[in-house]
Motif scaffolding. Structure first.
Motif, PDB file in Angstrom:
ATOM      1  N   GLU B 236       0.963  -1.242  -0.023  1.00 29.07           N
ATOM      2  CA  GLU B 236      -0.047  -0.167  -0.040  1.00 29.07           C
ATOM      3  C   GLU B 236       0.887   1.338   0.019  1.00 29.07           C
ATOM      4  O   GLU B 236       0.647   2.276  -0.741  1.00 29.07           O
ATOM      5  CB  GLU B 236      -0.653  -0.005   1.156  1.00 29.07           C
ATOM      6  CG  GLU B 236      -2.136   0.717   1.112  1.00 29.07           C
ATOM      7  CD  GLU B 236      -3.336   0.210   1.748  1.00 29.07           C
ATOM      8  OE1 GLU B 236      -3.885   0.795   2.593  1.00 29.07           O
ATOM      9  OE2 GLU B 236      -3.658  -0.956   1.338  1.00 29.07           O
ATOM     10  N   GLN B 237       1.819   1.316   0.982  1.00 29.42           N
ATOM     11  CA  GLN B 237       2.959   2.301   0.781  1.00 29.42           C
ATOM     12  C   GLN B 237       3.313   2.549  -0.534  1.00 29.42           C
ATOM     13  O   GLN B 237       3.498   3.557  -0.744  1.00 29.42           O
ATOM     14  CB  GLN B 237       4.004   2.045   1.964  1.00 29.42           C
ATOM     15  CG  GLN B 237       4.981   3.004   2.362  1.00 29.42           C
ATOM     16  CD  GLN B 237       4.232   4.400   2.814  1.00 29.42           C
ATOM     17  OE1 GLN B 237       3.578   4.108   3.560  1.00 29.42           O
ATOM     18  NE2 GLN B 237       4.958   5.652   2.528  1.00 29.42           N
ATOM     19  N   ASP B 238       4.010   1.448  -1.336  1.00 30.32           N
ATOM     20  CA  ASP B 238       4.665   1.750  -2.273  1.00 30.32           C
ATOM     21  C   ASP B 238       3.786   2.222  -3.465  1.00 30.32           C
ATOM     22  O   ASP B 238       4.188   2.682  -4.400  1.00 30.32           O
ATOM     23  CB  ASP B 238       5.164   0.267  -2.981  1.00 30.32           C
ATOM     24  CG  ASP B 238       6.352  -0.380  -1.965  1.00 30.32           C
ATOM     25  OD1 ASP B 238       6.685   0.500  -1.360  1.00 30.32           O
ATOM     26  OD2 ASP B 238       6.221  -1.514  -2.166  1.00 30.32           O
ATOM     27  N   LEU B 239       2.379   2.024  -3.216  1.00 27.64           N
ATOM     28  CA  LEU B 239       1.521   2.602  -4.181  1.00 27.64           C
ATOM     29  C   LEU B 239       0.828   3.782  -3.864  1.00 27.64           C
ATOM     30  O   LEU B 239      -0.203   4.057  -4.269  1.00 27.64           O
ATOM     31  CB  LEU B 239       0.360   1.448  -4.564  1.00 27.64           C
ATOM     32  CG  LEU B 239       0.953   0.032  -5.345  1.00 27.64           C
ATOM     33  CD1 LEU B 239      -0.024  -0.885  -5.422  1.00 27.64           C
ATOM     34  CD2 LEU B 239       1.433   0.274  -6.590  1.00 27.64           C
ATOM     35  N   THR B 240       1.447   4.277  -2.957  1.00 31.89           N
ATOM     36  CA  THR B 240       1.116   5.727  -2.571  1.00 31.89           C
ATOM     37  C   THR B 240       1.853   6.867  -3.137  1.00 31.89           C
ATOM     38  O   THR B 240       3.074   6.710  -3.009  1.00 31.89           O
ATOM     39  CB  THR B 240       0.871   5.721  -0.854  1.00 31.89           C
ATOM     40  OG1 THR B 240       0.124   4.927  -0.380  1.00 31.89           O
ATOM     41  CG2 THR B 240       0.576   7.277  -0.697  1.00 31.89           C
ATOM     42  N   ILE B 241       1.149   7.580  -3.981  1.00 34.88           N
ATOM     43  CA  ILE B 241       2.228   8.663  -4.766  1.00 34.88           C
ATOM     44  C   ILE B 241       2.189   9.898  -4.075  1.00 34.88           C
ATOM     45  O   ILE B 241       1.125  10.373  -3.759  1.00 34.88           O
ATOM     46  CB  ILE B 241       1.471   8.645  -6.262  1.00 34.88           C
ATOM     47  CG1 ILE B 241       1.143   7.273  -6.736  1.00 34.88           C
ATOM     48  CG2 ILE B 241       2.625   9.411  -7.057  1.00 34.88           C
ATOM     49  CD1 ILE B 241       2.372   6.767  -6.980  1.00 34.88           C
TER      50      ILE B 241
END
Lengths: 70, 241
Positions: B236-241
Motif C-alpha cells: 500500500e505504501q509503495d502504491l501511494t504516490i
C-alpha cells in the motif's frame, strides 16, 4: 476502483508529456505511470497539490468518482 | 570526516557482507572436508600406528582409536556415548576391554559409557557417526545459504523487510528448522534403539532434538507472520504516490 484518474486527459489538454510533468512535479516517472494507469492505492495531498499547480487545474479535473466501476 | 554519510557506500557494503558469508560457507565446506578426512582416518583402524591415539567428536559420540601394547589385537576403535543419561552398571565396555585386553585404564571409559566397535556393530556405528557428522555440517551450510539468500533478496527488494519473498524465505527456514529438529530426534532415537537392543540400557529414545531449535522455530513463525502482514502495508505504501 471507483476512482478514475484523468491525468492523461489533463496532460493532453495542456499538451504536456509525462516526462515534463515528472520533472516539474518532482515525482518519478514510474510513480506517475502508476498514478496514470490507475494502479495507485492512494495519493498524497502534497503530490496532488503539485500536479494541480503544474497543470493549472483542480483536483476534480484529475480525479473522478464513478459508481459503475468496482 | 562527514559522519552523516556512509563510510562504505550501501551497495559496496551489501556486496562485502555477501562476500563474507560466501567466504564463511566456503570455509565451513573446507573445514567439513578436512574433518571428514580426519573422521575417516579415525574409523580406518588399520592405519593406527604405535602409541597413536586419535579422537573425533560428534554431537552424541566421541570416536576414539587406540593402540594397545601387549594385546592380541592391538588396534581398537571404541565409541564413547556422550548422550546417555545413566551409566550402565552391569554390561560396561570397560569390563569387556578389561577381559579382552587386560587393559583397565582408558580415557573416556569412566566418565561416559564406551563401546567397542567390533565386526558386528561396525556398520551401525559407522553409519551413525557419519549421520551425525553430515547432520552437523549440513545444518551449518544450510544456515549460511539461508543468510546469503536473505541478503540477496533484501538487496533485490531495495532493503525492504516486508516483502513476499523475505516472508517466504522465513517460512522455508522455519520448515527447515522443524525438519532439522525431527531429524535430530531420529538420529538420537536410532542410537538409543541400537544401544537398548544390544546392551539393554533402557534409555529413553525421545531425548534428542534441541529445545532451542523449537524455540527459534516458534520465533521465526511469529516473524514470518509479522512480515507477511507487514507486506500488505508495504504494498500500500509503495502504491501511494
Amino acid at each position: 476502483m471507483a476512482i478514475i484518474v484523468n491525468l492523461d486527459v489533463m496532460l493532453a489538454k495542456r499538451k504536456m508529456s509525462l516526462t515534463e510533468l515528472s520533472e516539474q512535479v518532482g515525482v518519478t516517472m514510474s510513480n506517475l505511470s502508476i498514478l496514470k494507469t490507475g494502479k495507485a492505492k492512494a495519493i498524497r495531498f502534497s503530490t496532488l497539490e503539485a500536479i494541480c499547480e503544474v497543470l493549472d487545474c483542480q483536483p476534480g479535473d484529475i480525479l473522478e468518482y464513478s459508481s459503475n466501476i468496482q | 570526516m562527514d559522519l552523516t554519510k556512509n563510510i562504505i557506500p550501501e551497495e559496496k557494503f551489501n556486496n562485502l557482507i555477501l562476500a563474507l558469508f560466501t567466504l564463511i560457507s566456503v570455509f565451513i565446506f573446507w573445514n567439513g572436508y578436512n574433518e571428514y578426512n580426519d573422521l575417516s582416518k579415525v574409523l580406518n583402524i588399520e592405519s593406527t600406528s604405535k602409541l597413536e591415539r586419535l579422537e573425533f567428536d560428534t554431537k552424541y559420540l566421541k570416536v576414539s582409536k587406540a593402540y594397545l601394547e601387549d594385546a592380541s589385537n592391538p588396534k581398537i576403535n571404541y565409541v564413547t556415548v556422550l548422550a546417555l543419561e545413566s551409566t550402565p552398571t552391569d554390561v560396561t565396555e570397560e569390563k569387556v576391554l578389561e577381559s579382552n585386553f587386560g587393559f583397565s585404564k582408558m580415557t573416556g571409559l569412566i566418565s561416559h559409557p564406551s563401546f567397542l566397535i567390533n565386526d558386528e556393530s561396525e556398520s551401525f556405528w559407522k553409519s551413525q557417526i557419519y549421520l551425525e557428522f553430515f547432520y552437523g555440517f549440513g545444518s551449518m551450510l544450510i544456515l549460511c545459504v539461508f543468510l546469503i539468500a536473505l541478503l540477496r533478496i533484501n538487496e533485490k527488494k531495495q532493503n525492504r523487510i516486508f516483502s513476499k519473498e523475505i516472508g517466504k524465505t522465513f517460512n522455508y527456514f522455519t520448515a527447515l528448522l522443524l525438519l532439522s529438529f525431527f531429524l535430530d530426534m531420529l538420529i538420537y532415537g536410532r542410537l538409543m534403539i541400537f544401544l537398548n537392543e544390544t546392551y539393554y540400557l533402557g534409555e529413553s529414545i525421545t531425548g534428542g532434538g534441541s529445545q532451542l531449535k523449537l524455540f527459534i522455530a516458534a520465533i521465526f513463525i511469529f516473524l514470518g507472520n509479522v512480515i507477511q502482514r507487514g507486506n500488505t502495508l508495504q504494498e500500500e505504501q509503495d502504491l501511494t504516490i
